[in-house]
Design a protein around this motif. Sequence first.
Motif, PDB file in Angstrom:
ATOM      1  N   MET A 212      78.753   6.289  28.651  1.00 10.60           N
ATOM      2  CA  MET A 212      78.774   5.107  28.119  1.00 10.60           C
ATOM      3  C   MET A 212      77.623   4.184  28.412  1.00 10.60           C
ATOM      4  O   MET A 212      76.811   3.590  27.806  1.00 10.60           O
ATOM      5  CB  MET A 212      80.144   4.180  28.055  1.00 10.60           C
ATOM      6  N   ARG A 213      77.251   4.215  30.071  1.00 11.27           N
ATOM      7  CA  ARG A 213      76.213   3.414  30.385  1.00 11.27           C
ATOM      8  C   ARG A 213      74.947   4.279  29.902  1.00 11.27           C
ATOM      9  O   ARG A 213      73.814   3.407  29.438  1.00 11.27           O
ATOM     10  CB  ARG A 213      76.200   3.518  31.965  1.00 11.27           C
ATOM     11  N   VAL A 214      75.075   5.664  29.709  1.00 10.31           N
ATOM     12  CA  VAL A 214      73.758   6.378  29.309  1.00 10.31           C
ATOM     13  C   VAL A 214      73.552   5.831  27.792  1.00 10.31           C
ATOM     14  O   VAL A 214      72.263   5.434  27.349  1.00 10.31           O
ATOM     15  CB  VAL A 214      73.981   7.994  29.470  1.00 10.31           C
ATOM     16  N   LEU A 215      74.275   5.869  27.034  1.00 12.45           N
ATOM     17  CA  LEU A 215      74.375   5.645  25.766  1.00 12.45           C
ATOM     18  C   LEU A 215      73.714   4.127  25.591  1.00 12.45           C
ATOM     19  O   LEU A 215      73.074   3.903  24.502  1.00 12.45           O
ATOM     20  CB  LEU A 215      75.643   5.961  24.850  1.00 12.45           C
ATOM     21  N   ASP A 216      74.402   3.209  26.192  1.00 16.89           N
ATOM     22  CA  ASP A 216      73.856   1.806  26.083  1.00 16.89           C
ATOM     23  C   ASP A 216      72.508   1.722  26.374  1.00 16.89           C
ATOM     24  O   ASP A 216      71.627   1.018  25.883  1.00 16.89           O
ATOM     25  CB  ASP A 216      74.827   0.847  27.055  1.00 16.89           C
ATOM     26  N   LEU A 217      72.140   2.634  27.503  1.00 18.02           N
ATOM     27  CA  LEU A 217      70.589   2.650  27.924  1.00 18.02           C
ATOM     28  C   LEU A 217      69.610   3.049  26.799  1.00 18.02           C
ATOM     29  O   LEU A 217      68.487   2.527  26.275  1.00 18.02           O
ATOM     30  CB  LEU A 217      70.482   3.425  28.937  1.00 18.02           C
ATOM     31  N   ALA A 218      70.139   4.151  26.144  1.00 14.71           N
ATOM     32  CA  ALA A 218      69.518   4.722  24.946  1.00 14.71           C
ATOM     33  C   ALA A 218      69.198   3.886  23.812  1.00 14.71           C
ATOM     34  O   ALA A 218      68.347   3.688  23.280  1.00 14.71           O
ATOM     35  CB  ALA A 218      70.188   5.854  24.628  1.00 14.71           C
ATOM     36  N   LYS A 244      84.905  10.146  20.077  1.00 13.33           N
ATOM     37  CA  LYS A 244      85.181   9.000  19.331  1.00 13.33           C
ATOM     38  C   LYS A 244      84.305   7.746  19.892  1.00 13.33           C
ATOM     39  O   LYS A 244      83.457   7.318  19.016  1.00 13.33           O
ATOM     40  CB  LYS A 244      86.521   8.412  19.618  1.00 13.33           C
ATOM     41  N   LEU A 245      83.964   7.788  20.967  1.00 15.65           N
ATOM     42  CA  LEU A 245      83.249   6.526  21.624  1.00 15.65           C
ATOM     43  C   LEU A 245      81.829   6.775  21.356  1.00 15.65           C
ATOM     44  O   LEU A 245      81.063   5.890  21.129  1.00 15.65           O
ATOM     45  CB  LEU A 245      83.471   6.333  23.220  1.00 15.65           C
ATOM     46  N   SER A 246      81.280   8.064  21.433  1.00 14.05           N
ATOM     47  CA  SER A 246      80.144   8.430  21.093  1.00 14.05           C
ATOM     48  C   SER A 246      79.604   8.074  19.604  1.00 14.05           C
ATOM     49  O   SER A 246      78.493   7.604  19.274  1.00 14.05           O
ATOM     50  CB  SER A 246      79.872   9.894  21.566  1.00 14.05           C
ATOM     51  N   ALA A 247      80.691   8.426  18.722  1.00 17.25           N
ATOM     52  CA  ALA A 247      80.366   8.110  17.248  1.00 17.25           C
ATOM     53  C   ALA A 247      80.314   6.646  17.159  1.00 17.25           C
ATOM     54  O   ALA A 247      79.465   6.298  16.323  1.00 17.25           O
ATOM     55  CB  ALA A 247      81.551   8.798  16.517  1.00 17.25           C
ATOM     56  N   GLU A 248      81.007   6.030  17.931  1.00 18.24           N
ATOM     57  CA  GLU A 248      80.878   4.554  17.681  1.00 18.24           C
ATOM     58  C   GLU A 248      79.688   4.061  18.115  1.00 18.24           C
ATOM     59  O   GLU A 248      79.111   2.877  17.644  1.00 18.24           O
ATOM     60  CB  GLU A 248      82.045   3.740  18.485  1.00 18.24           C
ATOM     61  N   LYS A 249      78.891   4.493  19.020  1.00 24.50           N
ATOM     62  CA  LYS A 249      77.494   4.297  19.584  1.00 24.50           C
ATOM     63  C   LYS A 249      76.427   5.007  18.701  1.00 24.50           C
ATOM     64  O   LYS A 249      75.370   5.100  19.368  1.00 24.50           O
ATOM     65  CB  LYS A 249      77.363   4.448  20.995  1.00 24.50           C
TER      66      LYS A 249
END
Length: 297
Positions: A212-218, A244-249
């Motif tokens: 989740m931290r990586v996705l926020d950074l991206a 599920k969380l990846s799809a939300e981001k």
Amino acid sequence: MNDKKKAKQIVIISGKGGTGKTSITASFAALSRDSVLADCDVDAADLHLVASPRRIAVNSFISGNEAVISPDICTGCGRCSDLCRFEAVSRDESTGKYFVLPVSCEGCGVCVDNCPAGAIDFPQRRCGEWMISETKYGTMVHSRLDAGAENSGKLVTLVRNEAVNAAEKESADLILIDGPPGIGCPVIASLTGTDYILAVTEPTMSGRHDLMRVLDLAGHFKIPVFVCINKWDINPEITKDIEKLSAEKNAEILGRIPYDMNITLAQIKGISAVEITDSIAAKEITAIWKKLKQKIL
């Protein structure tokens, strides 16, 4: 007008160590065969363990400065020791002169500016080396920091720039970047200006948290990001949660890689995971590579 096509850059990162990031990078390199590789995990580089590089160029990495006290000029006043907040200056009890501990010196220059005798030199510091190598998968740019050396973010940028130069010379379509773990300065240096991110994660609580931290950074850098889940079957519930969380981001799941002892066997043999062709992990990694190629090339 220069119409030369620039190579696409994809960085493989993980948010944490041990997710299989380097194994997947090596597998993609084996499947591609015409990509340029960049090992940007400069603090603990290990892509070379699989790629079997043969060095064709070695260069020193120079960054920052280091204080050096001349014992012939030093008067033993101790001004440098009093001012050094990093406790990098020590006194030689036998001579009464002072000297700098290189590992502790931060290169701030305070002692240089305040030495009444002018006894302190301030040369540039060698922090490591970077190499261009031939591998069984293609050209690789990689590096090694000296023990205790810093400025790894600067070295990451240098490695990436040299990989771009190599790709231009070879007219390569793709640069595969093995990024560092975490989300700190070296990771930011490895992904800024890239075209795509592949985030490799595992179905554990720490794996989910760090993804989740990586996705926020991206998201902050507005770089398209894909996700693959390694060893997904050790915890199918967390795997579903990650998806599920990846799809939300807005991160697209490219695939799931099952737990497979053949990946460990490949590491022992010093080959990429996909070179053990009958393994279930190799088949899934190959499928992920094909999906990735369709989306980025």
